[in-house]
Design a protein around this motif. Structure first.
Motif, mmCIF file in Angstrom:
data_model
loop_
_atom_site.group_PDB
_atom_site.id
_atom_site.type_symbol
_atom_site.label_atom_id
_atom_site.label_comp_id
_atom_site.label_asym_id
_atom_site.label_seq_id
_atom_site.Cartn_x
_atom_site.Cartn_y
_atom_site.Cartn_z
ATOM 1 N N PRO A 118 0.822 -1.214 0.000
ATOM 2 C CA PRO A 118 0.000 0.000 0.000
ATOM 3 C C PRO A 118 0.857 1.265 0.000
ATOM 4 C CG PRO A 118 0.087 -0.926 2.205
ATOM 5 C CD PRO A 118 0.851 -1.882 1.315
ATOM 6 N N GLY A 176 -4.696 7.498 -4.234
ATOM 7 C CA GLY A 176 -5.712 6.497 -3.918
ATOM 8 C C GLY A 176 -5.271 5.071 -4.138
ATOM 9 N N ASP A 226 -4.776 2.389 -1.420
ATOM 10 C CA ASP A 226 -5.950 1.681 -0.905
ATOM 11 C C ASP A 226 -6.366 0.527 -1.812
ATOM 12 O OD1 ASP A 226 -6.170 3.517 1.230
ATOM 13 O OD2 ASP A 226 -7.264 4.920 -0.043
ATOM 14 N N GLU A 238 -6.378 -3.452 -0.389
ATOM 15 C CA GLU A 238 -7.466 -3.816 0.513
ATOM 16 C C GLU A 238 -8.798 -3.813 -0.224
ATOM 17 O OE1 GLU A 238 -8.793 -5.498 3.816
ATOM 18 O OE2 GLU A 238 -6.699 -4.971 3.422
ATOM 19 N N ALA A 239 -8.986 -2.862 -1.149
ATOM 20 C CA ALA A 239 -10.218 -2.830 -1.927
ATOM 21 C C ALA A 239 -10.340 -4.078 -2.796
ATOM 22 C CB ALA A 239 -10.255 -1.569 -2.787
ATOM 23 N N ASP A 295 1.434 -2.738 7.956
ATOM 24 C CA ASP A 295 0.964 -1.449 8.469
ATOM 25 C C ASP A 295 2.069 -0.395 8.467
ATOM 26 O OD1 ASP A 295 -1.572 -2.435 8.862
ATOM 27 O OD2 ASP A 295 -1.246 -2.920 10.981
ATOM 28 N N ALA A 316 2.224 1.067 5.012
ATOM 29 C CA ALA A 316 1.070 1.938 4.793
ATOM 30 C C ALA A 316 1.231 3.265 5.532
ATOM 31 C CB ALA A 316 -0.203 1.232 5.246
ATOM 32 N N HIS A 344 1.626 7.008 3.967
ATOM 33 C CA HIS A 344 0.685 8.053 4.390
ATOM 34 C C HIS A 344 1.415 9.288 4.903
ATOM 35 C CE1 HIS A 344 -2.099 10.059 7.242
ATOM 36 N NE2 HIS A 344 -3.014 9.739 6.333
ATOM 37 N N ALA A 364 -6.953 2.155 -8.004
ATOM 38 C CA ALA A 364 -7.434 3.043 -6.949
ATOM 39 C C ALA A 364 -8.942 2.867 -6.826
ATOM 40 C CB ALA A 364 -7.089 4.492 -7.268
ATOM 41 N N PRO A 365 -9.463 2.737 -5.608
ATOM 42 C CA PRO A 365 -10.898 2.457 -5.447
ATOM 43 C C PRO A 365 -11.807 3.494 -6.085
ATOM 44 C CG PRO A 365 -9.734 2.070 -3.398
ATOM 45 C CD PRO A 365 -8.747 2.696 -4.324
#
Length: 360
Positions: free
Chosen positions: A42, A52, A55, A58-59, A89, A92, A96, A324-325
């Motif tokens: 991620p 995006g 994500d 996970e999507a 994590d 990610a 972020h 991207a979601p």
């Protein structure tokens, strides 16, 4: 004596609803039991337009529960064993945290003049480069460990910078191989916007590996002059099948089968498949970060992948990136179906599955 895996294979119902308590696609396999492992990354630090894609993994995991497992060419493909790691994590969080710094730096570059924060923005560049190198080494070690354990590996981004560590791992285990890149962009820019490990520099960086003997690009429709000149002066190491060429072939009523034959003829025996979702027509991936009109249809892409495998070539690894979601579940639905087919046909090429016959 039956093993725990034997019992899972006997008890699993591929016709049932996807179990959210199970693994990706509702499959019952642990990482240890699976023959093919999906490694989610991620990460989207250097994206230069819309974010995006961090994500995306996970999507896709969520959308995978809606995917029916039957494939007419591989009716028992699920038995091969496919599992997806939990996303790290730390990766990610680092993405972020670094993304706003990269965005501020890009904005500063676009302004083109000194500001009160110039020193702060300039300092972000080496920090982001350092973390990009650390991600490369982390994924090189992780994917290499799975390869050494005899597993197939699919890397799931994240932005398109993420596969570089995996490519380094493969380069340590194969004397030579080619890359089949399905993408709207060349990704041949050296240190794009100053970022050495930019999503737009992945293939430039991959070509630094001497084991990569050939780069075959399909669906390209957005490139700069510098990239075009790099292709032209590559002495055949890079073969580009621009979207304009693909369209011209269609307009001349050339069959997709013949076009795929031209593409595959450029590939060596061992192939790494790198799939940026924006290689598809953007109606299939409207949420992706840098959509470009044109591109492949879904079944055209799958036909090409099947044709590579049916040619007798081995897909030694693959990645799917830039999903991207967006505002709907559509992007992840398309990504999940594409990922399942990529993993399964890689499995066929590696002798883990037999076409039309289930597990080998």
């Amino acid at each position: 004596m039956a093993t725990a895996l034997d019992k899972k294979l006997a008890d699993f119902d591929p016709n049932a609803l996807g179990d959210s308590q199970g693994g990706v696609y509702g499959l019952p396999f642990t990482i240890d039991e699976a023959q093919v492992v999906i490694v989610p990354v991620p990460w989207e630090v250097t994206v230069s337009y819309r974010a995006g894609t961090a994500d995306g993994p996970e999507a896709i995991r969520d959308a995978s529960l809606q995917v029916d497992l039957y494939d007419p060419d591989l009716p028992d493909a699920w038995r091969m064993g496919l599992a997806m790691e939990e996303a790290d994590d730390k990766v990610a969080k680092l993405s972020h945290d670094l993304r706003p710094q990269a965005a501020a730096y890009i904005g500063w570059l676009e302004e083109g003049q000194p500001t009160a924060d110039s020193a702060q923005h300039a300092a972000a560049l080496p920090a982001i480069t350092k973390q990009g190198l650390e991600l490369l080494n982390y994924l090189k070690q992780k994917t290499g460990a799975y390869l050494d354990a005899g597993k197939g590996v699919v890397l799931l981004g994240g932005d398109h910078s993420t596969p570089l560590g995996y490519l380094h791992a493969l380069a340590e285990r194969h004397e030579e191989f080619g890359i089949l890149q399905i993408d709207a962009h060349c990704d041949l820019r050296p240190a794009y916007e100053g970022f050495e490990y930019s999503h737009a520099s992945i293939m430039y960086n991959a070509l630094k590996l001497p084991q990569v003997k050939k780069l075959v690009q399909v669906g390209i429709r957005d490139l700069c002059q510098q990239e075009a000149e790099m292709v032209e002066h590559s002495q055949g190491r890079i073969a580009m099948f621009h979207n304009r060429f693909l369209s011209d072939e269609r307009f001349a009523k050339k069959s997709w089968k013949k076009v795929c034959g031209k593409i595959i003829a450029q590939l060596p025996q061992k192939v790494y498949l790198s799939f940026d979702i924006d290689g598809l027509d953007p109606k299939l991936c409207p949420g992706t970060g840098t959509p470009v009109p044109g591109g492949l249809e879904f079944e055209e892409a799958l036909y090409l992948i099947r044709a590579v495998v049916r040619s007798g070539r081995t897909i030694i690894g693959c990645d799917l990136n830039e999903v991207a979601p967006g505002d709907t579940e559509w992007n992840a639905i398309v990504g999940a179906r594409l990922l399942y087919s990529m993993a399964n046909w890689m499995g066929v090429s590696q002798g883990r599955l037999t076409e039309r016959g289930g597990e080998k």
